[in-house]
Design a protein around this motif. Structure first.
Motif, PDB file in Angstrom:
ATOM      1  N   ASP A 183     119.268  26.828  36.706  1.00  0.00           N
ATOM      2  CA  ASP A 183     120.081  26.084  37.680  1.00  0.00           C
ATOM      3  C   ASP A 183     120.852  24.967  36.978  1.00  0.00           C
ATOM      4  O   ASP A 183     122.043  24.763  37.244  1.00  0.00           O
TER       5      ASP A 183
ATOM      6  N   GLU B 165     109.090  28.077  38.723  1.00  0.00           N
ATOM      7  CA  GLU B 165     110.033  27.046  39.159  1.00  0.00           C
ATOM      8  C   GLU B 165     110.675  26.339  37.968  1.00  0.00           C
ATOM      9  O   GLU B 165     111.829  25.917  38.027  1.00  0.00           O
TER      10      GLU B 165
ATOM     11  N   ALA C 116     113.422  28.584  36.898  1.00  0.00           N
ATOM     12  CA  ALA C 116     114.518  28.508  37.862  1.00  0.00           C
ATOM     13  C   ALA C 116     115.309  27.212  37.702  1.00  0.00           C
ATOM     14  O   ALA C 116     116.542  27.208  37.727  1.00  0.00           O
TER      15      ALA C 116
ATOM     16  N   SER D 152     123.333  37.972  34.655  1.00  0.00           N
ATOM     17  CA  SER D 152     122.216  38.743  34.109  1.00  0.00           C
ATOM     18  C   SER D 152     121.588  37.945  32.982  1.00  0.00           C
ATOM     19  O   SER D 152     122.111  36.904  32.576  1.00  0.00           O
TER      20      SER D 152
ATOM     21  N   GLY E 277     120.095  36.317  39.222  1.00  0.00           N
ATOM     22  CA  GLY E 277     120.475  37.297  40.226  1.00  0.00           C
ATOM     23  C   GLY E 277     121.151  36.677  41.433  1.00  0.00           C
ATOM     24  O   GLY E 277     122.095  37.248  41.995  1.00  0.00           O
ATOM     25  N   GLU E 278     120.677  35.513  41.842  1.00  0.00           N
ATOM     26  CA  GLU E 278     121.266  34.827  42.991  1.00  0.00           C
ATOM     27  C   GLU E 278     122.695  34.368  42.719  1.00  0.00           C
ATOM     28  O   GLU E 278     123.456  34.120  43.653  1.00  0.00           O
ATOM     29  N   ASN E 279     123.049  34.236  41.442  1.00  0.00           N
ATOM     30  CA  ASN E 279     124.371  33.728  41.079  1.00  0.00           C
ATOM     31  C   ASN E 279     125.259  34.753  40.388  1.00  0.00           C
ATOM     32  O   ASN E 279     126.299  34.402  39.832  1.00  0.00           O
ATOM     33  N   GLY E 280     124.861  36.013  40.439  1.00  0.00           N
ATOM     34  CA  GLY E 280     125.687  37.057  39.858  1.00  0.00           C
ATOM     35  C   GLY E 280     125.654  37.114  38.341  1.00  0.00           C
ATOM     36  O   GLY E 280     126.568  37.663  37.722  1.00  0.00           O
TER      37      GLY E 280
ATOM     38  N   ARG F   1     115.426  35.283  38.524  1.00  0.00           N
ATOM     39  CA  ARG F   1     115.686  35.126  39.964  1.00  0.00           C
ATOM     40  C   ARG F   1     116.964  34.334  40.205  1.00  0.00           C
ATOM     41  O   ARG F   1     117.824  34.740  41.001  1.00  0.00           O
ATOM     42  N   VAL F   2     117.101  33.193  39.541  1.00  0.00           N
ATOM     43  CA  VAL F   2     118.298  32.369  39.740  1.00  0.00           C
ATOM     44  C   VAL F   2     119.540  33.083  39.212  1.00  0.00           C
ATOM     45  O   VAL F   2     120.618  32.999  39.805  1.00  0.00           O
TER      46      VAL F   2
END
Length: 351
Positions: free
Chosen positions: A319, A312, A315, A103, A98-101, A95-96
């Motif tokens: 992050d 989480e 994630a 893979s 994908g949110e940041n471009g 998920r994270v």
């Protein structure tokens, strides 16, 4: 009418040099901004990314790799991708990413320290930009020395590393709340009146097991009971491991009123063996799990367990990996939550 941010038909696709020129920055700054590397302010990087989107620029990741750079790919190494615990951690990482471009490339090691080091070497060869190593550390730090050396070399070369559940590695880490959660689940059973507890534990060489047992023993000691009096059977972290551990515990300690399984997969094996022996749950023996994987609420009876926020955790790990490195390794703790369902109750009165 063409879509905004896409080159018109017949036009040559924009190059990185075009992005740099339009944004008024150097080629190196444009490259670092688009790959989210360190050394560029967030304001400049955001400006470059906005220009790239306006021009319809698409990064040539293959060319960047051939040139010796790193890709926007995160490597995730887990013990077993089919294990719901690691699957949920992976969902947070993906998920994270994908949110940041980015893979994600996933590998699993089947809990073999030598396989960890080999997978890290393979990911380094593929020039991933970050590595997340998820899974318990080892009580004996020598067992993860080779993997630790590979990760240290990767970081020295500019890669980013975050470990999940590792005490001994000198890198950023997300540490599940294992000891406190073990104390919480044992406290629940003690509050119900149980005094004849037994633990179906995973492999003894894992720090996850040592931490969860430490929490259980702390709760038991608070009640004035000798912590070492709680029998523990070690077995694989699987359903069959739970069955084997429970068989060993009940044969040696037939008066047991509650079995604490140190993950939910083992708890399914505990329930299976008790059902096979005709023991009622929870009125004959109470059963608890650990982690709160999705299937825990669908078991019969529904499983009392302690929830760790696995998605989480994943994630948070990625992050951290996407942030610039710090002077000292960062540690991020997670919370936990007791989830009481139908598999626990006060012990039956003794004759």
């Amino acid at each position: 009418m063409r879509r905004e941010g896409r080159p018109a038909p017949g036009r040559v696709a924009p190059r990185l040099v075009d992005v740099a020129e339009e944004a008024g920055v150097s080629l190196a700054t444009a490259s670092r901004s688009l790959s989210r590397s360190v050394g560029v302010s967030e304001a400049v990087a955001a400006h470059v990314r906005a220009v790239a989107e306006q021009l319809g620029y698409v990064a040539n990741v293959h060319a960047r790799t051939l040139a010796g750079g790193r890709t926007s790919v995160a490597g995730l190494i887990v013990y077993e991708i089919g294990d719901p615990y690691f699957a949920e951690i992976a969902s947070g990482v993906v998920r994270v990413a994908g949110e940041n471009g980015w893979s994600v490339q996933i590998a699993h090691t089947e809990r073999e320290p030598s396989a960890e080091a080999e997978q890290i070497r393979l990911m380094r060869a593929h020039r991933v930009g970050a590595i997340v190593l998820a899974g318990s550390g080892y009580v004996d730090p020598v067992m993860e020395h080779e993997a630790g050396r590979e990760l240290a070399e990767f970081e020295e070369a500019g890669g980013r590393v975050v470990a999940v559940g590792r005490h001994h590695m000198r890198c950023d880490a997300v540490l599940p709340d294992n000891e406190a959660a073990g104390e919480t689940i044992a406290q629940h059973l003690l509050d119900l009146g149980h005094r004849r507890l037994a633990v179906a534990a995973g492999p003894a060489h894992l720090t996850t097991i040592a931490d969860r047992l430490q929490g259980i023993r702390a709760a038991v000691a608070r009640y004035g009971l000798p912590p070492d009096a709680v029998p523990v059977a070690h077995a694989p972290f699987t359903r069959e491991g739970g069955r084997d551990a429970t068989r060993e515990l009940l044969d040696a300690h037939p008066g047991t009123t509650a079995v604490l399984a140190l993950n939910d997969a083992m708890a399914t094996g505990v329930l299976s063996l008790l059902r096979e022996r005709g023991v009622s749950v929870p009125h004959g023996v109470s059963v608890t799990g650990f982690d709160d994987i999705q299937v825990a609420q669908d078991l019969a009876p529904a499983l009392t367990t302690v929830r760790l926020p696995m998605s989480e955790i994943g994630a948070a790990a990625l992050d951290l990996a996407l942030r610039p490195p710090s002077a000292r390794p960062r540690r991020r703790a997670t919370g936990h939550e007791l989830v009481v369902r139908d598999s626990t109750a006060p012990p039956a009165p003794r004759d």
